[in-house]
Scaffold this active site. Structure first.
Site: not given
Ligand code: NAD
Length: 488
Positions: A177, A232, A252, A286, A390
């Site tokens: 997804k 998070t 992650e 990130c 963040e």
């Molecule tokens: P997000 O948490 O909004 O979304 C991530 C994914 O989760 C998307 O595909 C989204 O559609 C899906 N999602 C959202 N709600 C969900 C639910 N209830 N159940 C299942 N899936 C769901 O994050 P984002 O805004 O896309 O990305 C930014 C975040 O990602 C930042 O916090 C960043 O630090 C983090 N990030 C972490 C790493 C790492 O390696 N630690 C790497 C890249 C990004």
């Protein structure tokens, strides 16, 4: 208008709802594609496809799986230019970055795990038993079955491929997804999977919203493991569904990474790296070093040079070859970042915006894009919200420190623990401080150097589980102990 459909059992199919979501090009603010608005019904079909492909793929010899992954890596390299352009349009990142970092690393991910599966070893222990008997215990690592892979928007295909590659190398089938904000490159991967000979159903891609498609994937009883990269708050929310179902979980999550600069460094070397660490991909990595702590003795000189270097960044159309700094990913994210810039002012910070009040010199097509020039904030205590939460955008704080202890305390003083960088020529200090920093990765005199063999992941609110290398392969397997007793 281009349609981004689901990819299930090797075929591109519309969502059961037949509804579509708009996909925006962030550099222009215009809708440029429409996306399948999938829900539980699509997840059910995709999981069924993955389940039916699972027994054959799990028994396919590792050498055969490896060959297919190598072919896939080659196809990604063949299509490098088209994929880099799609990534740039989808995310707003400079095309040069997509071409030199994101897409080559996608190919590397597939090639790395193609090799890793051929090298995988396992443990064996001999156990003495009474009356001279003995037992051999060996660990059999078997595929889990169907796994769910959920990825964010900032490095869309790179992070997704880092999940797909170990999962399928280890013999699993998967349902992915991708982020609904940046779905294009995952969509393009579908045809390459077919061309590489990945059997139908081994990799399925369901597009759409996290709240519908994502949550249905996490809740599906046949999906035995979830590998998630994202925020998070999302990670903890989906753990509430997955944990009681006893699913394997890799999370992650977010970061607020410190960048420690001691007073023995060569600023000519460090300043460009601090700019890179702070503002690569408009600060939307990130691992970005968004909190700079610098020894007081060199603080003013560092800030002067850092500000000048940030001011010199070439902000422009992501598709322009000379652009170093593109647009943020979405209108919602731009609003979030700008709310933090306001917060920094309210908290009493001194806010420097690259370019000042001058209008950005952007081409007409970018007039309504989501651009936010780089921002440097000084004069804030490390405990304020600007330094604790963040932002995930081009906002970097700079704070002086008076001692090593103070630097470490400020660096460790957030809820996050993804990565940290430190810059010094004192080798003893490098080891000592690296040991004291509470982070999953500590870079000394570098930033974003990646070796796919090492474990990667965060501590504290930055996540659980580890990706990369052997750890990633192990996450996607179930370990079984086989104990054979024999008389001696
Ligand atoms: P997000 O948490 O909004 O979304 C991530 C994914 O989760 C998307 O595909 C989204 O559609 C899906 N999602 C959202 N709600 C969900 C639910 N209830 N159940 C299942 N899936 C769901 O994050 P984002 O805004 O896309 O990305 C930014 C975040 O990602 C930042 O916090 C960043 O630090 C983090 N990030 C972490 C790493 C790492 O390696 N630690 C790497 C890249 C990004």
């Amino acid at each position: 208008m281009q349609q981004i459909t689901n990819f299930i059992a090797g075929r591109f199919v519309e969502a059961a709802s037949t509804a579509w979501l708009d996909v925006f090009e962030p550099a222009t603010g215009q809708v440029y594609a429409r996306l399948a608005d999938s829900d539980e019904r699509d997840i059910n079909v995709a999981v069924a496809a993955a389940e039916s492909a699972s027994p054959v793929w799990g028994r396919t010899p590792a050498a055969e799986r490896s060959k297919i992954l190598v072919r896939l890596a080659g196809l990604i390299e063949r299509d490098l230019e088209a994929l880099a352009r799609a990534e740039s349009i989808d995310t707003g990142k400079p095309i040069r970055l997509a071409r030199t970092m994101d897409i080559p690393r996608v190919a590397e991910n597939f090639r790395f795990f193609a090799g890793a599966i051929l090298q995988a070893s396992t443990e064996m222990h001999r156990t003495d038993l009474p009356a001279g008997a003995a037992a051999l215990n060996y660990t059999l690592r078997q595929p889990i079955g169907v796994v769910g892979l959920i990825s964010p928007w900032n490095l869309p295909l790179y992070l997704l491929s880092w999940k797909i590659a170990p999962a399928i190398a280890a013999g699993n089938t998967c349902v992915c997804k991708p982020s609904e904000v940046t779905p294009m490159t995952a969509h393009l991967l579908g045809s390459l999977l077919n061309e590489a000979g990945v059997p139908p159903g081994v990799v399925n891609i369901v597009q759409g919203l996290g709240s519908k498609a994502g949550s249905a994937l996490v809740a599906h009883p046949s999906v035995k493991a979830i590998s998630f990269t994202g925020g998070t708050a999302t990670g903890t929310a989906l753990a509430r569904t997955a944990a009681p179902m006893l699913k394997k979980l890799s999370l992650e999550l977010g970061g607020k990474n410190p960048n420690l600069i001691f007073d023995d460094v060569d600023l000519d070397e460090v300043v460009p790296q601090a700019v890179r660490a702070g503002f690569t991909n408009q600060g939307q990595v990130c691992l970005c070093g968004s909190r700079i702590f610098v020894a007081r003795r060199i603080h003013d000189e560092f800030l002067k040079r850092f500000t000048a270097a940030v001011q010199a960044l070439n902000i422009g159309d992501p598709l322009d070859e000379s652009t170093e700094f593109g647009s943020l990913v979405s209108a919602a994210h731009l609003a979030k970042v700008q709310s933090y810039i306001e917060l920094a002012k309210q908290e009493g910070g001194k806010v420097f915006v690259a370019g000042g009040d001058r209008a950005l010199a952007l081409p007409a097509r970018c007039a309504r894009g989501y651009f936010q020039p780089p921002v440097i904030v000084t004069g804030l205590p490390p405990t304020c919200r600007t330094q604790q939460e963040e932002i995930f955008g081009p906002v970097v704080t700079v704070t002086p420190f008076d001692s090593e202890d103070e630097a470490v305390a400020m660096a460790n003083g957030t809820a996050y623990g993804l990565s940290a960088s430190l810059w010094t020529r004192d080798i003893s200090r490098a080891h000592r401080v690296a040991e004291r920093l509470h982070a999953g990765t500590v870079w000394v005199n570098c930033w974003l150097v990646r070796d796919l063999r090492v474990p990667f992941g965060g501590v504290k609110q930055s996540g659980i589980g580890r990706e990369g290398g052997e750890e990633a392969m192990r996450f996607f397997t179930e370990a079984k102990n086989v104990c054979i007793r024999y008389p001696n």
